[in-house]
Design a protein around this motif. Structure first.
Motif, PDB file in Angstrom:
ATOM      1  N   TYR A   1       3.959  37.333  20.812  1.00  0.00           N
ATOM      2  CA  TYR A   1       3.938  38.406  21.801  1.00  0.00           C
ATOM      3  C   TYR A   1       3.244  39.640  21.217  1.00  0.00           C
ATOM      4  N   THR A   2       2.340  40.232  22.002  1.00  0.00           N
ATOM      5  CA  THR A   2       1.660  41.468  21.623  1.00  0.00           C
ATOM      6  C   THR A   2       1.950  42.519  22.682  1.00  0.00           C
ATOM      7  N   PRO A   3       2.444  43.705  22.294  1.00  0.00           N
ATOM      8  CA  PRO A   3       2.891  44.688  23.288  1.00  0.00           C
ATOM      9  C   PRO A   3       1.792  45.544  23.901  1.00  0.00           C
TER      10      PRO A   3
ATOM     11  N   ASP B   1      11.337  49.307  19.141  1.00  0.00           N
ATOM     12  CA  ASP B   1      10.617  48.710  18.009  1.00  0.00           C
ATOM     13  C   ASP B   1       9.718  47.558  18.440  1.00  0.00           C
ATOM     14  N   LEU B   2      10.155  46.803  19.431  1.00  0.00           N
ATOM     15  CA  LEU B   2       9.393  45.637  19.876  1.00  0.00           C
ATOM     16  C   LEU B   2       8.171  46.030  20.705  1.00  0.00           C
ATOM     17  N   CYS B   3       8.333  47.004  21.588  1.00  0.00           N
ATOM     18  CA  CYS B   3       7.308  47.303  22.593  1.00  0.00           C
ATOM     19  C   CYS B   3       6.739  48.716  22.495  1.00  0.00           C
ATOM     20  N   TYR B   4       7.599  49.688  22.622  1.00  0.00           N
ATOM     21  CA  TYR B   4       7.198  51.079  22.807  1.00  0.00           C
ATOM     22  C   TYR B   4       6.450  51.640  21.601  1.00  0.00           C
ATOM     23  N   ARG B   5       7.035  51.513  20.435  1.00  0.00           N
ATOM     24  CA  ARG B   5       6.431  52.128  19.246  1.00  0.00           C
ATOM     25  C   ARG B   5       5.112  51.473  18.845  1.00  0.00           C
ATOM     26  N   PRO B   6       4.990  50.130  18.883  1.00  0.00           N
ATOM     27  CA  PRO B   6       3.670  49.551  18.571  1.00  0.00           C
ATOM     28  C   PRO B   6       2.577  50.004  19.549  1.00  0.00           C
TER      29      PRO B   6
ATOM     30  N   THR C   1      -6.421  54.871  29.311  1.00  0.00           N
ATOM     31  CA  THR C   1      -5.105  54.334  29.000  1.00  0.00           C
ATOM     32  C   THR C   1      -4.415  53.890  30.276  1.00  0.00           C
ATOM     33  N   CYS C   2      -3.559  52.894  30.141  1.00  0.00           N
ATOM     34  CA  CYS C   2      -2.782  52.406  31.280  1.00  0.00           C
ATOM     35  C   CYS C   2      -1.372  52.100  30.784  1.00  0.00           C
ATOM     36  N   ASP C   3      -0.467  53.033  30.998  1.00  0.00           N
ATOM     37  CA  ASP C   3       0.878  52.921  30.441  1.00  0.00           C
ATOM     38  C   ASP C   3       1.740  51.886  31.153  1.00  0.00           C
ATOM     39  N   HIS C   4       1.484  51.669  32.429  1.00  0.00           N
ATOM     40  CA  HIS C   4       2.326  50.758  33.221  1.00  0.00           C
ATOM     41  C   HIS C   4       1.479  49.599  33.748  1.00  0.00           C
ATOM     42  N   ALA C   5       0.806  48.938  32.830  1.00  0.00           N
ATOM     43  CA  ALA C   5      -0.219  47.965  33.201  1.00  0.00           C
ATOM     44  C   ALA C   5       0.343  46.643  33.734  1.00  0.00           C
ATOM     45  N   THR C   6       1.468  46.171  33.201  1.00  0.00           N
ATOM     46  CA  THR C   6       1.939  44.835  33.542  1.00  0.00           C
ATOM     47  C   THR C   6       3.435  44.832  33.840  1.00  0.00           C
ATOM     48  N   ASN C   7       3.860  43.745  34.485  1.00  0.00           N
ATOM     49  CA  ASN C   7       5.294  43.523  34.721  1.00  0.00           C
ATOM     50  C   ASN C   7       5.867  42.497  33.742  1.00  0.00           C
ATOM     51  N   THR C   8       5.231  42.343  32.599  1.00  0.00           N
ATOM     52  CA  THR C   8       5.657  41.376  31.579  1.00  0.00           C
ATOM     53  C   THR C   8       7.024  41.743  31.014  1.00  0.00           C
ATOM     54  N   VAL C   9       7.883  40.722  30.899  1.00  0.00           N
ATOM     55  CA  VAL C   9       9.140  40.862  30.167  1.00  0.00           C
ATOM     56  C   VAL C   9       9.017  39.975  28.933  1.00  0.00           C
ATOM     57  N   PRO C  10       8.961  40.551  27.742  1.00  0.00           N
ATOM     58  CA  PRO C  10       8.791  39.733  26.536  1.00  0.00           C
ATOM     59  C   PRO C  10       9.909  38.696  26.410  1.00  0.00           C
ATOM     60  N   PRO C  11       9.593  37.542  25.831  1.00  0.00           N
ATOM     61  CA  PRO C  11      10.620  36.499  25.697  1.00  0.00           C
ATOM     62  C   PRO C  11      11.813  36.949  24.862  1.00  0.00           C
ATOM     63  N   GLN C  12      11.612  37.939  24.003  1.00  0.00           N
ATOM     64  CA  GLN C  12      12.714  38.445  23.177  1.00  0.00           C
ATOM     65  C   GLN C  12      13.718  39.273  23.976  1.00  0.00           C
ATOM     66  N   ILE C  13      13.365  39.629  25.216  1.00  0.00           N
ATOM     67  CA  ILE C  13      14.247  40.432  26.069  1.00  0.00           C
ATOM     68  C   ILE C  13      14.885  39.517  27.110  1.00  0.00           C
ATOM     69  N   ASN C  14      16.131  39.147  26.865  1.00  0.00           N
ATOM     70  CA  ASN C  14      16.890  38.337  27.825  1.00  0.00           C
ATOM     71  C   ASN C  14      16.136  37.073  28.236  1.00  0.00           C
ATOM     72  N   GLY C  15      15.435  36.469  27.262  1.00  0.00           N
ATOM     73  CA  GLY C  15      14.692  35.247  27.548  1.00  0.00           C
ATOM     74  C   GLY C  15      13.516  35.448  28.476  1.00  0.00           C
ATOM     75  N   GLY C  16      13.008  36.699  28.571  1.00  0.00           N
ATOM     76  CA  GLY C  16      11.855  36.969  29.426  1.00  0.00           C
ATOM     77  C   GLY C  16      12.200  37.195  30.881  1.00  0.00           C
ATOM     78  N   ASP C  17      13.452  37.542  31.184  1.00  0.00           N
ATOM     79  CA  ASP C  17      13.891  37.685  32.569  1.00  0.00           C
ATOM     80  C   ASP C  17      14.916  38.804  32.649  1.00  0.00           C
ATOM     81  N   LEU C  18      14.614  39.846  33.451  1.00  0.00           N
ATOM     82  CA  LEU C  18      15.538  40.966  33.611  1.00  0.00           C
ATOM     83  C   LEU C  18      16.598  40.714  34.664  1.00  0.00           C
ATOM     84  N   GLY C  19      16.546  39.525  35.300  1.00  0.00           N
ATOM     85  CA  GLY C  19      17.541  39.183  36.309  1.00  0.00           C
ATOM     86  C   GLY C  19      17.227  39.674  37.702  1.00  0.00           C
ATOM     87  N   LEU C  20      16.024  40.231  37.896  1.00  0.00           N
ATOM     88  CA  LEU C  20      15.597  40.688  39.211  1.00  0.00           C
ATOM     89  C   LEU C  20      14.870  39.579  39.958  1.00  0.00           C
ATOM     90  N   PRO C  21      14.951  39.549  41.289  1.00  0.00           N
ATOM     91  CA  PRO C  21      14.148  38.591  42.047  1.00  0.00           C
ATOM     92  C   PRO C  21      12.657  38.875  41.877  1.00  0.00           C
TER      93      PRO C  21
END
Length: 244
Positions: free
Chosen positions: A3-5, A116-121, A20-40
Motif C-alpha cells: 500500500y502506498t498512501p 503514521d500509515l497515511c497522513y504523515r507519509p 495537489t489533491c488532498d481528497h483524491a480517492t475513496n481508498t480504505v487501506p487494507p490495514q484499516i478494518n480489512g479495507g472496509d469502514l462498514g459503510l454501504p
C-alpha cells in the motif's frame, strides 16, 4: 500488494505549478478494518468519502500546465489530510448524516496508527515536492451541490484563500469574466489553521490558491477534461497577472 498512501505524477515537469489533491480517492487501506469502514457502497461513492472528480481534474491540469501532481490515496473518512493533526474533525465519526462504523470507537492509538500509515507519509512527500524552487501550489478540490437538509449551492467554482490573495484575486476576476458563477471563499472559508495549504504554502510563504469545482460538473471523464481545458489558460493568465 504494498500500500502506498499517495500518488506522484510528472515530478520532472518544469512548470512552477505544483498541483495537489488532498481528497483524491475513496481508498480504505487494507490495514484499516480489512479495507472496509462498514459503510454501504453508495456512501463510499459520495462526497463524504472523497472529492468526486477532483483527482482526474488534477491530472489533466498537471498535463496542461506542465506541472507535477501529488494526490492522497486514502479516503478522508480514514483520516483527513486537509486537517491539522489537532483538529477534532481529523477522524470523523459522523459525516453529512452517515455514521462511519469503523470510526465509532477509534481511540487515540488508532488515530496515531492512521496518521503514521497515511497522513504523515503524504504530507512528508508533499513537503518535499513543494520545496522545489519558486513553487506555486494549486490545490484541487470538489464540492457537492447540496448537503442534506441544506439549500443548493449556486456556485460552479469556488476560489479559496487566506490572507494572501495575490493569486486568488486575479483568478476570481478572470473566472467571472469567463461567465462563471464564482464563490469568493465559498462554499468554505479559505483559512483553516493546520490544513494542507496552511502547512505547505502559507507557513513557508509560497504562492497558492485552492479551487473547488462543483462535483456534478466533473463527475465523468468528459467533464473533467473540459473543465481542465477551460481552467488551465485562466490559471496561467492569473499567475501572469499576479506578478508572482
Amino acid at each position: 500488494m504494498t500500500y502506498t498512501p499517495f500518488y506522484r505524477l510528472g515530478e520532472t515537469r518544469p512548470a512552477r505549478w505544483l498541483i495537489t489533491c488532498d481528497h483524491a480517492t475513496n481508498t480504505v487501506p487494507p490495514q484499516i478494518n480489512g479495507g472496509d469502514l462498514g459503510l454501504p457502497r453508495e456512501d463510499m461513492e459520495r462526497h463524504i468519502a472523497y472529492d468526486v472528480g477532483a483527482y482526474d481534474l488534477a491530472q489533466h491540469l498537471g498535463q496542461l500546465l506542465d506541472g507535477p501532481v501529488i494526490a492522497s490515496n486514502f479516503s478522508r473518512l480514514v483520516i483527513d489530510p486537509n486537517r491539522g493533526e489537532d483538529d477534532p474533525t481529523l477522524l470523523m465519526k459522523l459525516y453529512d448524516g452517515s455514521v462511519i462504523p469503523a470510526n465509532r470507537h477509534a481511540d487515540t492509538t488508532e488515530r496515531e496508527r492512521r496518521l503514521d500509515l497515511c497522513y504523515r507519509p503524504y504530507h512528508d512527500e508533499l513537503a518535499r515536492m513543494a520545496a522545489l524552487p519558486h513553487a506555486v501550489i494549486l490545490s484541487v478540490h470538489s464540492f457537492t451541490r447540496q448537503l442534506r437538509g441544506r439549500p443548493p449551492r449556486p456556485w460552479e467554482v469556488g476560489v479559496l484563500y487566506a490572507d494572501d490573495d495575490r493569486l486568488a484575486r486575479p483568478l476570481i476576476d478572470l473566472l467571472a469574466e469567463d461567465g462563471l458563477c464564482v464563490g469568493d471563499n465559498e462554499p468554505y472559508s479559505g483559512h483553516l489553521p493546520g490544513d494542507a495549504i496552511d502547512k505547505h504554502a502559507i507557513g513557508p510563504g509560497r504562492p497558492n490558491v485552492l479551487i473547488e469545482l462543483r462535483n456534478d460538473l466533473i463527475a465523468d471523464h468528459a467533464g473533467q477534461r473540459a473543465w481542465a481545458e477551460r481552467l488551465a489558460p485562466i490559471l496561467t493568465r492569473a499567475l501572469d497577472r499576479s506578478g508572482l
